[in-house]
Design a protein around this motif. Sequence first.
Motif, PDB file in Angstrom:
ATOM      1  N   CYS B 221     -24.971 -34.428   0.763  1.00 54.53           N
ATOM      2  CA  CYS B 221     -24.476 -35.412   1.724  1.00 54.53           C
ATOM      3  C   CYS B 221     -25.615 -36.242   2.287  1.00 54.53           C
ATOM      4  CB  CYS B 221     -23.724 -34.736   2.852  1.00 54.53           C
ATOM      5  SG  CYS B 221     -24.670 -33.492   3.704  1.00 54.53           S
ATOM      6  N   THR B 222     -26.844 -35.701   2.300  1.00 56.86           N
ATOM      7  CA  THR B 222     -27.973 -36.475   2.828  1.00 56.86           C
ATOM      8  C   THR B 222     -28.913 -36.903   1.699  1.00 56.86           C
ATOM      9  OG1 THR B 222     -29.240 -34.461   3.213  1.00 56.86           O
ATOM     10  CG2 THR B 222     -27.931 -35.284   5.058  1.00 56.86           C
ATOM     11  N   LEU B 223     -28.451 -36.816   0.479  1.00 60.31           N
ATOM     12  CA  LEU B 223     -29.295 -37.113  -0.686  1.00 60.31           C
ATOM     13  C   LEU B 223     -30.589 -36.305  -0.627  1.00 60.31           C
ATOM     14  CD1 LEU B 223     -28.706 -40.988  -0.892  1.00 60.31           C
ATOM     15  CD2 LEU B 223     -28.037 -39.309  -2.615  1.00 60.31           C
ATOM     16  N   GLY B 226     -33.827 -33.819   4.794  1.00 61.40           N
ATOM     17  CA  GLY B 226     -33.652 -32.772   5.782  1.00 61.40           C
ATOM     18  C   GLY B 226     -32.696 -33.232   6.862  1.00 61.40           C
ATOM     19  N   GLY B 227     -31.668 -32.417   7.105  1.00 55.53           N
ATOM     20  CA  GLY B 227     -30.653 -32.809   8.078  1.00 55.53           C
ATOM     21  C   GLY B 227     -29.305 -32.376   7.570  1.00 55.53           C
ATOM     22  N   GLY B 228     -28.268 -33.112   7.902  1.00 55.25           N
ATOM     23  CA  GLY B 228     -26.940 -32.716   7.460  1.00 55.25           C
ATOM     24  C   GLY B 228     -25.908 -33.749   7.838  1.00 55.25           C
ATOM     25  N   VAL B 258     -27.836 -46.244   3.468  1.00 48.89           N
ATOM     26  CA  VAL B 258     -27.453 -45.834   2.112  1.00 48.89           C
ATOM     27  C   VAL B 258     -27.023 -44.363   2.114  1.00 48.89           C
ATOM     28  CG1 VAL B 258     -28.368 -45.390  -0.216  1.00 48.89           C
ATOM     29  CG2 VAL B 258     -28.875 -47.556   0.950  1.00 48.89           C
ATOM     30  N   VAL B 259     -27.766 -43.528   2.841  1.00 46.45           N
ATOM     31  CA  VAL B 259     -27.405 -42.109   2.930  1.00 46.45           C
ATOM     32  C   VAL B 259     -26.044 -41.966   3.616  1.00 46.45           C
ATOM     33  CG1 VAL B 259     -28.093 -39.837   3.766  1.00 46.45           C
ATOM     34  CG2 VAL B 259     -29.848 -41.460   3.035  1.00 46.45           C
TER      35      VAL B 259
END
Lengths: 92, 436
Positions: B221-223, B226-228, B258-259
């Motif tokens: 989901c975030t390509l 780091g994250g979510g 884009v993400v």
Amino acid sequence: MSIPERLAANRYETDEEQSHIHVDQDLARSTGTGERIIAVCPAKVYAREADGTISVEYAACFECGACLAVAAPGALEWHYPRGGMGIQLREG
Amino acid sequence: MSEELEPDFDVIVVGAGIAGCVTAYRLAQAGRSVVLIERGEAPGSKNLSGGVLYSRVMEEVFPGFLAQAPVERRITRNYVQFLNATSSVGIDYADERLGDPVNAVTVLRARLDAWLGEQCEEAGVFLMPGVRVDEVLRAGGEAGPVVGVRAGEDELRARVVVAADGVNSFLSRAAGLRAKEPENHLAIGVKAVVTLGEERVRERFHLGQDDGVAYAVVGDCTLGVGGGGFLYTNRDSVSIGVVLRLDDLMARGLESSVVFDHFLAHPFVAPFLAGGEVSEYASHLVAEGGIAMLGEIATDGLVVVGDAAGLTLNTGLTVRGMDLAAASGIAAAAGIEAALESGDVSKAGLGGYREALMASFAGRDMVTYAKAPAFLERPRMYAEYGQVLADVLYGAFDHDLTPRKHLVALARGVVKKSGVRMRDLVSDAIAGVRAL
Ligand SMILES: Cc1cc2nc3c(=O)[nH]c(=O)nc-3n(C[C@H](O)[C@H](O)[C@H](O)COP(=O)(O)OP(=O)(O)OC[C@H]3O[C@@H](n4cnc5c(N)ncnc54)[C@H](O)[C@@H]3O)c2cc1C
Ligand code: SF4
């Protein structure tokens, strides 16, 4: 749905007299800040013009401060718009 | 110069978010004169969160909060979803106990903060919306105690100033309490509210009248950044977005929009949004440094609360900042009240704030999750593990007429093929258990 279409749903009280964002073009180029602020900004406030300078569509800004956080010192002057101006969230 | 002037108020609070409103409300209740200054045209008009508020602390400050405040839905179902490009694996945790007593509710900040502002006014707080504070005023030069604030041409003086001005806190930077934050302490949250209509929300997510779900999403989901991602149900809309660590986003040279678009178009997510209208699209920074980011929170004549103090916890599955903002407001009000009572508003006199904060659930949770930020910087969380899970399950469910293997053997083979070293897997698992 394109970003301009999405932005159209937002409400803004645009400060027509002054922009809250100023780019130092020389520093933006020499430090790579131009690329970084174009990439980080989800509102597409920044764009590279044909002459290589960075243009600023400040009226679209969400006031998140991400561009300032990734900018090299001095390359970007950014503060909150004047009181009551800028984006006015209705959902949040 | 300024020190001879009488203060206009006991306390000036800058910022009408949750932290500022709770601080102002408590002090007004204690009989103090309080002004609450907000740059937005109304409280909440600049504020954004994902939207899951752990609400018990709000009940403590505002009895009857759940019945009266504009909350959306009570969260009784939590999904943890690993997304890969063409597969997804989820954990579905539903529990009636989460609804009684209510543990968490979804909120939309433009509505919630406006309500909080009203509660403040009713308690006697003087609310000044549409005013941007430009700097703090000090008595007797650069290093003198803070005695007020300047907003444009106007100067206001008070015994104590509260910086409740959010994650960018220009005030605490100017007061010398914070430096520019390193990029791995900050994430950008990009969010849309997509309106579907109340009935469609209930049908699509199988919800009772007031129930809601929260999806925490990691992986593709975030390509890989780091994250979510998150998806939370409101009464007639969903809050959907991504949280992206700035250092990683920049290192990968990806655009945040884009993400975000990639997440919304993912085959797991898109059907949830079909037929909806984007009613708002915006972004906000998230403080992710954990306790390492909590620096000095008081100086002579000034305290810092909420996001401005770096009080946010990202445990991977939840971003918590609103409940911590409220807790810091409670602690700050107690510390300020004691300082005003004793007549000593120096840094030492305001020391009760830090004590109360660290003794509260907020301070203790910051300590408990001290290792979470470093753990979440381990890159495999966002790329390989979701795929490993999906491959193990594929091996179990895909009956391609080859002889079956036991799950353990299957898992071992999948891990081997994924390129994740067993050593890293074990180290991540141990670090995860210790950090979370
Ligand atoms: C995408 C995202 C998802 C999140 N998800 C969650 C979640 O699910 N649950 C959760 O608990 N937390 C979540 N958080 C964190 C949460 O939103 C914050 O921790 C919380 O909003 C902090 O509240 P605050 O009152 O400290 O700051 P803010 O809400 O930022 O309030 C600061 C206020 O100060 C005002 N202000 C700033 N500067 C000035 C000035 N110079 N003059 C006058 N006024 C000023 C602003 O306009 C604003 O009203 C999320 C955050 C993001 C970005
Ligand atoms: S503050 Fe946020 S929305 Fe505004 S220009 Fe910077 S990155 Fe873009």
